[in-house]
Scaffold this active site. Structure first.
Site, PDB file in Angstrom:
ATOM      1  N   GLU A   1      31.859  47.807  47.758  1.00  0.00           N
ATOM      2  CA  GLU A   1      32.764  48.222  46.682  1.00  0.00           C
ATOM      3  C   GLU A   1      33.878  47.183  46.503  1.00  0.00           C
ATOM      4  O   GLU A   1      34.300  46.891  45.379  1.00  0.00           O
ATOM      5  CB  GLU A   1      33.339  49.610  46.980  1.00  0.00           C
ATOM      6  CG  GLU A   1      32.261  50.683  46.859  1.00  0.00           C
ATOM      7  CD  GLU A   1      32.591  51.966  47.614  1.00  0.00           C
ATOM      8  OE1 GLU A   1      33.777  52.188  47.937  1.00  0.00           O
ATOM      9  OE2 GLU A   1      31.667  52.749  47.899  1.00  0.00           O
TER      10      GLU A   1
ATOM     11  N   ASN B   1      53.885  14.792  35.759  1.00  0.00           N
ATOM     12  CA  ASN B   1      52.860  15.342  34.854  1.00  0.00           C
ATOM     13  C   ASN B   1      51.464  14.796  35.141  1.00  0.00           C
ATOM     14  O   ASN B   1      50.485  15.534  35.126  1.00  0.00           O
ATOM     15  CB  ASN B   1      53.242  15.071  33.394  1.00  0.00           C
ATOM     16  CG  ASN B   1      54.525  15.774  33.015  1.00  0.00           C
ATOM     17  OD1 ASN B   1      55.080  16.520  33.821  1.00  0.00           O
ATOM     18  ND2 ASN B   1      55.016  15.539  31.809  1.00  0.00           N
TER      19      ASN B   1
ATOM     20  N   LYS C   1      30.362  60.565  57.357  1.00  0.00           N
ATOM     21  CA  LYS C   1      30.244  59.508  56.353  1.00  0.00           C
ATOM     22  C   LYS C   1      30.130  58.094  56.903  1.00  0.00           C
ATOM     23  O   LYS C   1      30.764  57.746  57.878  1.00  0.00           O
ATOM     24  CB  LYS C   1      31.456  59.552  55.398  1.00  0.00           C
ATOM     25  CG  LYS C   1      31.494  60.716  54.445  1.00  0.00           C
ATOM     26  CD  LYS C   1      30.314  60.809  53.499  1.00  0.00           C
ATOM     27  CE  LYS C   1      30.330  59.805  52.391  1.00  0.00           C
ATOM     28  NZ  LYS C   1      31.375  60.008  51.394  1.00  0.00           N
TER      29      LYS C   1
ATOM     30  N   SER D   1      34.981  57.899  56.970  1.00  0.00           N
ATOM     31  CA  SER D   1      35.898  58.685  56.141  1.00  0.00           C
ATOM     32  C   SER D   1      36.947  59.311  57.056  1.00  0.00           C
ATOM     33  O   SER D   1      36.666  59.596  58.223  1.00  0.00           O
ATOM     34  CB  SER D   1      35.100  59.777  55.428  1.00  0.00           C
ATOM     35  OG  SER D   1      35.919  60.900  55.181  1.00  0.00           O
TER      36      SER D   1
ATOM     37  N   THR E   1      13.887  49.171  34.803  1.00  0.00           N
ATOM     38  CA  THR E   1      14.643  48.836  33.591  1.00  0.00           C
ATOM     39  C   THR E   1      15.345  50.141  33.240  1.00  0.00           C
ATOM     40  O   THR E   1      14.785  51.229  33.434  1.00  0.00           O
ATOM     41  CB  THR E   1      13.740  48.390  32.413  1.00  0.00           C
ATOM     42  OG1 THR E   1      12.860  49.461  32.083  1.00  0.00           O
ATOM     43  CG2 THR E   1      12.925  47.149  32.759  1.00  0.00           C
ATOM     44  N   HIS E   2      16.572  50.018  32.762  1.00  0.00           N
ATOM     45  CA  HIS E   2      17.404  51.205  32.477  1.00  0.00           C
ATOM     46  C   HIS E   2      17.569  52.076  33.722  1.00  0.00           C
ATOM     47  O   HIS E   2      17.765  53.293  33.607  1.00  0.00           O
ATOM     48  CB  HIS E   2      16.819  52.040  31.338  1.00  0.00           C
ATOM     49  CG  HIS E   2      16.455  51.231  30.135  1.00  0.00           C
ATOM     50  ND1 HIS E   2      17.320  50.981  29.108  1.00  0.00           N
ATOM     51  CD2 HIS E   2      15.310  50.557  29.825  1.00  0.00           C
ATOM     52  CE1 HIS E   2      16.730  50.218  28.194  1.00  0.00           C
ATOM     53  NE2 HIS E   2      15.505  49.934  28.618  1.00  0.00           N
TER      54      HIS E   2
ATOM     55  N   ASN F   1      30.423  54.752  54.673  1.00  0.00           N
ATOM     56  CA  ASN F   1      30.619  54.335  53.283  1.00  0.00           C
ATOM     57  C   ASN F   1      30.459  52.820  53.084  1.00  0.00           C
ATOM     58  O   ASN F   1      30.862  52.038  53.941  1.00  0.00           O
ATOM     59  CB  ASN F   1      32.024  54.741  52.811  1.00  0.00           C
ATOM     60  CG  ASN F   1      32.171  56.249  52.726  1.00  0.00           C
ATOM     61  OD1 ASN F   1      31.217  56.948  52.416  1.00  0.00           O
ATOM     62  ND2 ASN F   1      33.362  56.742  53.028  1.00  0.00           N
TER      63      ASN F   1
ATOM     64  N   GLN G   1      52.499  25.288  34.952  1.00  0.00           N
ATOM     65  CA  GLN G   1      52.661  25.311  36.413  1.00  0.00           C
ATOM     66  C   GLN G   1      51.882  26.444  37.081  1.00  0.00           C
ATOM     67  O   GLN G   1      51.458  26.326  38.228  1.00  0.00           O
ATOM     68  CB  GLN G   1      54.150  25.417  36.766  1.00  0.00           C
ATOM     69  CG  GLN G   1      54.425  25.485  38.250  1.00  0.00           C
ATOM     70  CD  GLN G   1      55.881  25.270  38.566  1.00  0.00           C
ATOM     71  OE1 GLN G   1      56.368  24.163  38.570  1.00  0.00           O
ATOM     72  NE2 GLN G   1      56.598  26.350  38.813  1.00  0.00           N
TER      73      GLN G   1
ATOM     74  N   LYS H   1      48.060  26.585  39.160  1.00  0.00           N
ATOM     75  CA  LYS H   1      47.679  26.461  40.575  1.00  0.00           C
ATOM     76  C   LYS H   1      47.603  27.810  41.282  1.00  0.00           C
ATOM     77  O   LYS H   1      46.644  28.088  41.995  1.00  0.00           O
ATOM     78  CB  LYS H   1      48.648  25.510  41.287  1.00  0.00           C
ATOM     79  CG  LYS H   1      48.352  24.059  40.896  1.00  0.00           C
ATOM     80  CD  LYS H   1      49.438  23.107  41.272  1.00  0.00           C
ATOM     81  CE  LYS H   1      50.690  23.264  40.449  1.00  0.00           C
ATOM     82  NZ  LYS H   1      50.506  23.020  38.989  1.00  0.00           N
TER      83      LYS H   1
HETATM   84  N1  ARG Z   1      55.274  21.562  39.492  1.00  0.00           N
HETATM   85  C1  ARG Z   1      54.980  21.088  38.186  1.00  0.00           C
HETATM   86  C2  ARG Z   1      53.685  21.737  37.715  1.00  0.00           C
HETATM   87  O1  ARG Z   1      52.888  22.060  38.510  1.00  0.00           O
HETATM   88  C3  ARG Z   1      54.781  19.605  38.178  1.00  0.00           C
HETATM   89  C4  ARG Z   1      54.958  18.955  36.842  1.00  0.00           C
HETATM   90  C5  ARG Z   1      56.373  19.043  36.444  1.00  0.00           C
HETATM   91  N2  ARG Z   1      56.656  18.304  35.282  1.00  0.00           N
HETATM   92  C6  ARG Z   1      57.748  18.509  34.543  1.00  0.00           C
HETATM   93  N3  ARG Z   1      57.871  17.803  33.494  1.00  0.00           N
HETATM   94  N4  ARG Z   1      58.629  19.451  34.848  1.00  0.00           N
HETATM   95  O2  ARG Z   1      53.445  21.941  36.556  1.00  0.00           O
END
Ligand code: ARG
Length: 462
Positions: free
Chosen positions: A296, A116, A289, A283, A161-162, A291, A328, A331
């Site tokens: 975009e 953790n 074309k 295109s 503007t606008h 583009n 989790q 990430k």
């Molecule tokens: N892979 C877990 C995460 O990114 C790590 C922490 C896990 N902790 C646990 N108590 N299961 O959240």
């Protein structure tokens, strides 16, 4: 000794059955968090060095663990490391391999820490370097824009503007507005470094630890400024993730605004800029074309960034303290946002290097829409002792007259102007000159050529 010959995971002492295979596959985050391997190893090395200094582990064990960790890093770099979904995440994958390499003594590495606090230590370090990389890319953007601005101080275009022609501006002034936006983005990212500078390591699972650890040592070693204050908050907190995702969102939003503006200017209706062939697409059916797909793409991608910010807000909403699996996903969300932004900035930089303003068309457009009307009102205030509201009315009447006669303001002669405002003299005619108009906006931050030149010099200095 290979602790792991039965291919068991670390907690298979109390939990007798293997985790559901479906969940092993789906719940495993290794494919995502393996990006954190470097930070995980650096963090673990600092941790065991601290454990040794605090006499929690022996010199021999510390060295053995560090030897193993360095070996693992080399394996990963050489792509010889086998990630296994069964071991869930980068932390357990590395710990497992450590057992294989150095045997039972690997078991000391996780003294006084939990995944953790480990994961957010890794993640904060990763975000620190990602933030710095983003800012380097934004530096390129700023420098490219400044170069174009330098060449276009006297390029006159209508400001809108606008989306209606409003007042005359220098194209460089317009470009410098983008510089301001990107500099604010950079500052926003720099501000985030503050919360990223608090070291989570040592919060352990949620309570801190009974071991006599030295959080200041790991703080220094890992480039943080201070340890976090509260162990429960530490493992629950993802504000730093929100800060990053928000900063990415605002930056993407800025990119989408520029993209949209360039799309409009590149349209056949406006024709204010020309994109070179390197940044347009064809295109499949219309041979003529060219583009602006890249623009975009940039406009669209802001949606992904906002979505990611909202995903994280939703994950955190109502989540009790402290750690939950829900977290989790932080990430995957951050890595996606980061990659998308880096790609967008790269593409934007390409586009900026590959377009040309259509100066003639800019000036032509600036001659439409009576854009010196405000200059005339200001002139009346300054030269004929009128209140601005009175001057506004007189000017509106003059514009109405010009419109009726299908003339531009600079095509009106003094007799026509005197029919509406007898006080006017020939001197007023200079007011309708676009360059005169731009030059006159000398208030700080205004579009006068002098201001722009000073601003460019200022931006180049920092
Ligand atoms: N892979 C877990 C995460 O990114 C790590 C922490 C896990 N902790 C646990 N108590 N299961 O959240």
């Amino acid at each position: 000794m290979n602790k792991n010959k039965n291919n068991k995971t670390i907690w298979n002492v109390r939990i007798k059955k293997n985790t559901s295979t479906a969940f092993q596959k789906i719940g495993s985050s290794i494919e995502i968090d393996k990006k954190l391997y470097k930070e995980d190893i650096v963090g673990s090395i600092a941790h065991v060095e601290m454990l040794f200094r605090q006499k929690i582990i022996s010199f021999k064990i510390k060295n053995k663990i560090i030897y193993g960790l360095n070996k693992i890093e080399k394996e990963i770099v050489k792509k010889k490391f086998e990630y296994n979904k069964k071991y869930e995440d980068i932390h357990i994958n590395i710990e497992n391999r450590l057992f294989e390499l150095i045997g039972d003594e690997a078991g000391y590495i996780h003294t006084a820490r939990s995944r953790n606090d480990q994961v957010i230590t890794d993640f904060k370090m990763w975000l620190r370097s990602a933030t710095i990389k983003i800012n380097k890319n934004l530096d390129n953007t700023v420098n490219i824009i400044l170069k174009i601005a330098e060449k276009n101080v006297k390029t006159i275009m209508p400001g809108f503007t606008h989306l209606k022609n409003a007042q005359a501006v220098s194209f460089a002034h317009y470009l410098l507005a983008y510089v301001e936006m990107f500099k604010r983005d950079k500052q926003r990212f720099i501000n985030n470094l503050e919360s990223l500078s608090e070291n989570p390591l040592g919060a352990a699972a949620l309570t801190g630890t009974s071991f006599n650890i030295d959080r200041n040592f790991t703080t220094k070693k890992l480039g943080f400024k201070k340890p976090t204050n509260n162990s429960i908050d530490t493992v629950s907190d993802r504000d730093f993730v929100l800060d990053f995702l928000y900063s990415v969102s605002v930056c993407s939003l800025h990119i989408s605004r520029i993209a949209e503006e360039f799309i409009i200017w590149n349209s056949d209706a406006f024709n204010l800029i020309n994109l070179s062939d390197g940044v347009v697409t064809g295109s499949s059916i219309m041979p003529q074309k060219k583009n602006p797909d890249l623009l975009e793409y940039l406009r669209g991608k802001s949606g992904t960034s906002f979505g990611n910010l909202f995903s994280m807000l939703t994950i955190l909403k109502g989540l009790p303290l402290s750690y939950f699996k829900d977290l989790q996903d932080d990430k995957e969300i951050v890595f996606k946002s980061n990659e998308t932004l880096i790609n967008c900035v790269l593409i934007l930089n390409e586009i900026l290097k590959n377009f040309k303003p259509n100066k003639k068309k800019m000036l032509e457009l600036a001659n439409i829409g009576y854009i010196t009307a405000t200059d005339l009102a200001d002139y009346l205030v300054k030269n004929h002792a009128m209140s601005f509201r009175k001057a506004y009315q007189v000017t509106a009447l003059i514009v109405n007259y010009a419109e009726k006669k299908k003339k531009k303001l600079d095509e009106l002669n003094i007799n026509e102007l005197n029919k509406i405002e007898p006080k006017l003299t020939n001197d007023v005619l200079k007011i309708f000159d676009l360059e005169y108009s731009v030059r006159s906006k000398k208030s700080y931050g205004g579009t006068s050529f002098d201001n722009i030149k000073k601003m460019i010099t200022k931006h180049k200095k920092n």
